[in-house]
Design a protein around this motif. Structure first.
Motif, PDB file in Angstrom:
ATOM      1  N   HIS A 368      12.940   3.458  48.832  1.00  0.00           N
ATOM      2  CA  HIS A 368      11.252   3.907  49.076  1.00  0.00           C
ATOM      3  C   HIS A 368      10.150   4.472  49.259  1.00  0.00           C
ATOM      4  O   HIS A 368      10.840   5.558  48.358  1.00  0.00           O
ATOM      5  N   TRP A 369       9.607   5.573  49.209  1.00  0.00           N
ATOM      6  CA  TRP A 369       8.622   5.512  48.467  1.00  0.00           C
ATOM      7  C   TRP A 369       8.725   7.272  49.150  1.00  0.00           C
ATOM      8  O   TRP A 369       8.485   8.518  47.943  1.00  0.00           O
ATOM      9  N   ASP A 370       9.405   7.503  49.969  1.00  0.00           N
ATOM     10  CA  ASP A 370       9.652   9.036  50.570  1.00  0.00           C
ATOM     11  C   ASP A 370      10.958   9.327  50.686  1.00  0.00           C
ATOM     12  O   ASP A 370      11.740   9.960  51.161  1.00  0.00           O
ATOM     13  N   PHE A 371      12.216   8.783  49.537  1.00  0.00           N
ATOM     14  CA  PHE A 371      13.826   8.635  49.305  1.00  0.00           C
ATOM     15  C   PHE A 371      14.024  10.365  49.498  1.00  0.00           C
ATOM     16  O   PHE A 371      13.366  10.581  48.927  1.00  0.00           O
ATOM     17  N   ASP A 372      15.087  10.491  49.441  1.00  0.00           N
ATOM     18  CA  ASP A 372      15.588  11.626  49.393  1.00  0.00           C
ATOM     19  C   ASP A 372      17.161  11.489  48.764  1.00  0.00           C
ATOM     20  O   ASP A 372      17.733  10.994  49.387  1.00  0.00           O
ATOM     21  N   VAL A 373      17.622  12.652  48.287  1.00  0.00           N
ATOM     22  CA  VAL A 373      18.221  12.219  46.937  1.00  0.00           C
ATOM     23  C   VAL A 373      19.513  13.196  47.057  1.00  0.00           C
ATOM     24  O   VAL A 373      19.380  14.398  48.409  1.00  0.00           O
ATOM     25  N   PRO A 374      20.711  13.151  47.831  1.00  0.00           N
ATOM     26  CA  PRO A 374      22.084  14.120  47.738  1.00  0.00           C
ATOM     27  C   PRO A 374      21.686  15.484  47.490  1.00  0.00           C
ATOM     28  O   PRO A 374      22.344  16.733  48.832  1.00  0.00           O
ATOM     29  N   GLY A 375      21.246  15.754  46.183  1.00  0.00           N
ATOM     30  CA  GLY A 375      20.243  17.277  46.343  1.00  0.00           C
ATOM     31  C   GLY A 375      19.989  18.166  47.662  1.00  0.00           C
ATOM     32  O   GLY A 375      19.946  18.708  47.894  1.00  0.00           O
ATOM     33  N   LYS A 376      19.401  16.942  47.999  1.00  0.00           N
ATOM     34  CA  LYS A 376      18.366  17.973  48.927  1.00  0.00           C
ATOM     35  C   LYS A 376      19.136  18.269  50.184  1.00  0.00           C
ATOM     36  O   LYS A 376      19.181  19.245  50.757  1.00  0.00           O
ATOM     37  N   ILE A 377      20.385  17.940  50.034  1.00  0.00           N
ATOM     38  CA  ILE A 377      21.631  18.564  51.277  1.00  0.00           C
ATOM     39  C   ILE A 377      22.147  19.452  51.129  1.00  0.00           C
ATOM     40  O   ILE A 377      21.811  20.879  51.153  1.00  0.00           O
ATOM     41  N   ALA A 378      22.302  19.258  49.567  1.00  0.00           N
ATOM     42  CA  ALA A 378      23.191  20.589  48.784  1.00  0.00           C
ATOM     43  C   ALA A 378      22.185  21.520  48.503  1.00  0.00           C
ATOM     44  O   ALA A 378      22.773  22.614  48.219  1.00  0.00           O
ATOM     45  N   ALA A 379      20.866  21.610  48.608  1.00  0.00           N
ATOM     46  CA  ALA A 379      20.397  22.353  48.399  1.00  0.00           C
ATOM     47  C   ALA A 379      19.947  23.361  49.450  1.00  0.00           C
ATOM     48  O   ALA A 379      18.671  24.552  49.864  1.00  0.00           O
ATOM     49  N   ILE A 380      20.436  22.935  51.163  1.00  0.00           N
ATOM     50  CA  ILE A 380      19.642  23.828  52.141  1.00  0.00           C
ATOM     51  C   ILE A 380      20.621  25.301  52.290  1.00  0.00           C
ATOM     52  O   ILE A 380      21.770  25.315  51.714  1.00  0.00           O
ATOM     53  N   PRO A 381      19.936  26.553  52.138  1.00  0.00           N
ATOM     54  CA  PRO A 381      20.519  27.078  51.476  1.00  0.00           C
ATOM     55  C   PRO A 381      21.467  27.801  53.065  1.00  0.00           C
ATOM     56  O   PRO A 381      22.637  28.865  52.871  1.00  0.00           O
ATOM     57  N   PHE A 382      21.529  27.725  54.110  1.00  0.00           N
ATOM     58  CA  PHE A 382      22.061  28.452  55.481  1.00  0.00           C
ATOM     59  C   PHE A 382      22.711  27.109  55.904  1.00  0.00           C
ATOM     60  O   PHE A 382      23.672  27.456  57.141  1.00  0.00           O
ATOM     61  N   LEU A 383      23.126  26.229  55.022  1.00  0.00           N
ATOM     62  CA  LEU A 383      24.664  25.058  55.031  1.00  0.00           C
ATOM     63  C   LEU A 383      25.889  26.470  54.883  1.00  0.00           C
ATOM     64  O   LEU A 383      25.264  26.152  53.236  1.00  0.00           O
ATOM     65  N   ASP A 384      26.526  25.997  55.059  1.00  0.00           N
ATOM     66  CA  ASP A 384      27.902  26.470  54.224  1.00  0.00           C
ATOM     67  C   ASP A 384      28.330  24.788  53.694  1.00  0.00           C
ATOM     68  O   ASP A 384      28.100  23.725  54.061  1.00  0.00           O
ATOM     69  N   ASP A 385      28.972  25.476  52.963  1.00  0.00           N
ATOM     70  CA  ASP A 385      29.985  24.347  52.328  1.00  0.00           C
ATOM     71  C   ASP A 385      30.904  23.097  52.573  1.00  0.00           C
ATOM     72  O   ASP A 385      30.621  22.067  52.809  1.00  0.00           O
ATOM     73  N   HIS A 386      31.383  23.408  54.289  1.00  0.00           N
ATOM     74  CA  HIS A 386      31.984  22.952  55.075  1.00  0.00           C
ATOM     75  C   HIS A 386      31.111  21.705  55.528  1.00  0.00           C
ATOM     76  O   HIS A 386      30.872  20.444  55.609  1.00  0.00           O
ATOM     77  N   ALA A 387      29.795  22.032  56.059  1.00  0.00           N
ATOM     78  CA  ALA A 387      28.572  21.640  56.818  1.00  0.00           C
ATOM     79  C   ALA A 387      28.143  20.401  55.523  1.00  0.00           C
ATOM     80  O   ALA A 387      27.733  19.232  55.917  1.00  0.00           O
ATOM     81  N   LYS A 388      27.995  20.315  54.584  1.00  0.00           N
ATOM     82  CA  LYS A 388      27.399  19.943  53.562  1.00  0.00           C
ATOM     83  C   LYS A 388      28.143  19.175  53.323  1.00  0.00           C
ATOM     84  O   LYS A 388      27.809  17.425  53.216  1.00  0.00           O
ATOM     85  N   ARG A 389      29.408  19.440  53.579  1.00  0.00           N
ATOM     86  CA  ARG A 389      30.738  17.834  53.048  1.00  0.00           C
ATOM     87  C   ARG A 389      30.696  16.947  53.957  1.00  0.00           C
ATOM     88  O   ARG A 389      30.560  16.056  53.359  1.00  0.00           O
ATOM     89  N   ASN A 390      30.275  17.381  55.020  1.00  0.00           N
ATOM     90  CA  ASN A 390      30.433  16.801  56.076  1.00  0.00           C
ATOM     91  C   ASN A 390      29.215  15.972  56.813  1.00  0.00           C
ATOM     92  O   ASN A 390      29.329  14.228  56.320  1.00  0.00           O
ATOM     93  N   ILE A 391      27.910  16.742  56.600  1.00  0.00           N
ATOM     94  CA  ILE A 391      26.852  15.294  56.257  1.00  0.00           C
ATOM     95  C   ILE A 391      27.121  14.674  55.095  1.00  0.00           C
ATOM     96  O   ILE A 391      25.895  13.389  55.224  1.00  0.00           O
ATOM     97  N   LEU A 392      27.062  15.309  53.435  1.00  0.00           N
ATOM     98  CA  LEU A 392      27.365  14.107  52.440  1.00  0.00           C
ATOM     99  C   LEU A 392      28.514  12.958  52.647  1.00  0.00           C
ATOM    100  O   LEU A 392      28.126  11.845  51.722  1.00  0.00           O
ATOM    101  N   GLY A 393      28.713  13.072  53.508  1.00  0.00           N
ATOM    102  CA  GLY A 393      30.312  12.202  53.465  1.00  0.00           C
ATOM    103  C   GLY A 393      31.573  11.958  54.834  1.00  0.00           C
ATOM    104  O   GLY A 393      31.772  11.207  55.265  1.00  0.00           O
ATOM    105  N   GLU A 394      31.890  12.817  54.880  1.00  0.00           N
ATOM    106  CA  GLU A 394      32.970  13.078  55.422  1.00  0.00           C
ATOM    107  C   GLU A 394      32.527  12.347  57.409  1.00  0.00           C
ATOM    108  O   GLU A 394      33.729  11.967  57.578  1.00  0.00           O
ATOM    109  N   THR A 395      30.980  13.145  58.105  1.00  0.00           N
ATOM    110  CA  THR A 395      31.099  12.774  59.169  1.00  0.00           C
ATOM    111  C   THR A 395      31.006  10.962  58.746  1.00  0.00           C
ATOM    112  O   THR A 395      31.352   9.835  59.605  1.00  0.00           O
ATOM    113  N   ALA A 396      30.567  10.720  57.444  1.00  0.00           N
ATOM    114  CA  ALA A 396      30.094   9.243  58.153  1.00  0.00           C
ATOM    115  C   ALA A 396      31.689   7.978  57.660  1.00  0.00           C
ATOM    116  O   ALA A 396      31.977   7.200  58.355  1.00  0.00           O
TER     117      ALA A 396
END
Length: 402
Positions: A368-396
Motif C-alpha cells: 500500500h501507498w503508506d507502507f512502513d519498512v522495518p527501519g522505521k522501528i529501528a530508527a525510533i530514538p527513544f526505544l532501547d534494543d530490547h524494545a525494538k527486537r520485541n516490536i520487530l518480531g519477538e512479541t509476534a
C-alpha cells in the motif's frame, strides 16, 4: 538477506506499475546494513496481496454451484467483471495511488518469469518484498476483501470468504512456509465462523483468524461467544483489520479521500473495541489474544482516557468489568502501521501508554501507498534494543507461537 544482484535504486520518476518490487524497495534493503537488521527476527504482521488478480481461480472454489455458475456467467458476458464478479469492491472510487503518482499501489504488474521455480505469482511477489525488507515471516491478507463486511448480500460475502480461504490455503500457503495468514472470518454468519475455524485451525500457515472490521455487526452479540471460546481454547488470536469506507454515515459527509482515509480506518476499530471492552469480552475470555490491525496508534490513548472517564461515572453500564477499560486495552496487541510519527514526544507518550515493548508488533502494510519498512522501528530514538527486537518480531513470536 541481500537484494539480488542487478537490482537498482531508481529515482521516483522511473517507477511504474511494472517496476520490480525489489527496486521499489531498494532503500529498505539499505536499512539492513544501516541498522543491522539481519541480526533481528522480523515478522511483518500485516501485508497484502491483490486477490482480484487471481479472482477467476478463487471463484472456482465456491461451494455453491449456482453462485459459481453465476460468477462464471458474469465473467463470460461482462468483460469488466473478470476481476470483480460477485464482489462489492468499487474500483471507480479507488484513489489510493494519488492520481497515479504512487503506481505500485495501483498494481504490481512486474514480470515474474516462470514465477520463479513454478511458485504461484503471489508467492514470488511476497518473497521479493520479504527479501528487500529483511523480513523472516510475513502475514499476508487480501486487499479488496477487507470490504466484504459491507457486502449488500451477506450470504454471498460468506461464500466468497470461504472460497478465498480454501484457495489461499491450497494454492499459496503450501508453496512458501515463510508466508503466514490470519484467515478472514465470515462474520455475517456465526455458525460459518465456527466451521471456518474447525476447517483451517490446524493448517500450518494459519496462525489466527481475522474480522474485517468495516462492518456494522456488534462484536458483543451472544451469537459470537462460541467463536471466541473456540479461539481461546485453541490458543489462536483474533484480529480486527480496519479498512477504508467513504460511504458510511460519517465519512459520506467528507469531500476528500484524505479525510475519509484518516477517519474510517480508525472509527471502525474504535467502535468494535468499545463494544469489546464495555461488554466484558476480555473478562469472559481472558486467554483470547486480541489484535487491532492497520488503524494506527494515536487513537488508543484517547480510547483509554475516554472510556475510563465514562466508566468511573457509570460503572453500572459495564457490570462485567473488574478494572478500568484502559487496563484491558493495555493488555491487547497492536500493529505498527501506520505509526503516526509527527512529534517525538507524542509518539513516545503513545508507545508508553500502550506498553509498546510488550504489545506492539511491526507491520509493513506493503504494497500500500503508506507502507512502513522495518527501519522505521529501528530508527525510533527513544526505544532501547530490547524494545525494538520485541516490536520487530519477538512479541509476534510469542503471540502467534511461531
Amino acid at each position: 538477506m541481500s537484494i539480488d544482484e542487478g537490482v537498482r535504486r531508481l529515482p521516483t520518476q522511473e517507477i511504474t506499475t511494472h517496476t520490480d518490487s525489489r527496486e521499489i524497495l531498494a532503500n529498505a534493503a539499505a536499512d539492513t546494513e544501516r541498522y543491522g537488521l539481519d541480526d533481528y527476527f522480523i515478522v511483518d504482521v500485516d501485508s497484502h496481496h491483490v486477490e482480484l488478480d487471481s479472482w477467476p481461480e478463487i471463484l472456482q472454489y465456491l461451494d455453491n454451484p449456482v453462485l459459481r455458475d453465476t460468477a462464471n456467467q458474469m465473467m463470460r458476458n461482462w468483460p469488466n467483471a473478470g476481476r470483480l464478479a460477485l464482489h462489492n469492491h468499487s474500483p471507480g472510487l479507488t484513489m489510493q495511488d494519488v492520481s497515479g503518482r504512487i503506481p505500485h499501489q495501483a498494481a504490481l504488474a512486474e514480470e515474474t518469469p516462470g514465477s520463479e521455480g513454478g511458485a504461484h505469482r503471489d508467492v514470488t511477489l511476497v518473497r521479493r518484498a520479504m527479501e528487500a525488507m529483511s523480513i523472516d515471516l510475513q502475514v499476508v491478507f487480501p486487499q479488496p476483501m477487507l470490504e466484504t463486511g459491507l457486502h449488500p448480500q451477506p450470504q454471498v460475502a460468506t461464500a466468497l470468504l470461504q472460497a478465498y480461504n480454501r484457495w489461499f490455503t491450497a494454492e499459496v500457503l503450501p508453496r512458501e512456509p515463510r508466508i503466514k495468514t490470519m484467515l478472514g472470518l465470515p462474520f455475517e454468519d456465526p455458525e460459518a465462523c465456527l466451521a471456518t475455524v474447525e476447517e483451517f485451525a490446524d493448517h500450518p500457515g494459519v496462525i489466527g483468524f481475522l474480522v474485517t472490521s468495516q462492518r456494522h455487526a456488534g462484536v458483543h452479540r451472544n451469537a459470537y461467544m462460541p467463536l471466541y471460546r473456540m479461539l481461546e481454547e485453541r490458543g489462536l488470536p483474533i484480529g480486527f483489520h480496519a479498512g477504508p469506507n467513504q460511504a458510511d454515515s460519517m465519512t459520506s459527509t467528507m469531500n476528500r479521500f484524505l479525510s475519509a482515509h484518516s477517519m474510517s480506518f480508525v472509527t471502525c476499530n474504535m467502535t468494535h473495541m468499545t463494544n469489546w471492552v464495555i461488554n466484558g469480552i476480555p473478562e469472559r475470555f481472558p486467554g483470547l489474544k486480541t489484535i487491532w490491525i492497520e488503524s494506527g496508534l494515536a487513537w488508543v490513548p484517547f480510547m483509554m482516557q475516554r472510556l475510563d472517564h465514562e466508566y468511573f461515572m457509570r460503572q453500572s453500564d459495564a457490570p462485567l468489568l473488574t478494572k478500568p477499560p484502559s487496563h484491558y486495552i493495555r493488555e491487547m496487541y497492536y500493529t505498527s502501521q501506520p505509526m503516526e510519527w509527527t512529534d517525538d514526544a507524542l509518539l513516545e507518550s503513545t508507545l508508553c501508554a500502550i506498553d509498546a515493548q510488550n504489545s506492539l508488533m511491526y507491520s509493513s502494510d506493503w504494497p500500500h501507498w503508506d507502507f512502513d519498512v522495518p527501519g522505521k522501528i529501528a530508527a525510533i530514538p527513544f526505544l532501547d534494543d530490547h524494545a525494538k527486537r520485541n516490536i520487530l518480531g519477538e512479541t509476534a513470536r510469542k503471540v502467534f507461537g511461531l
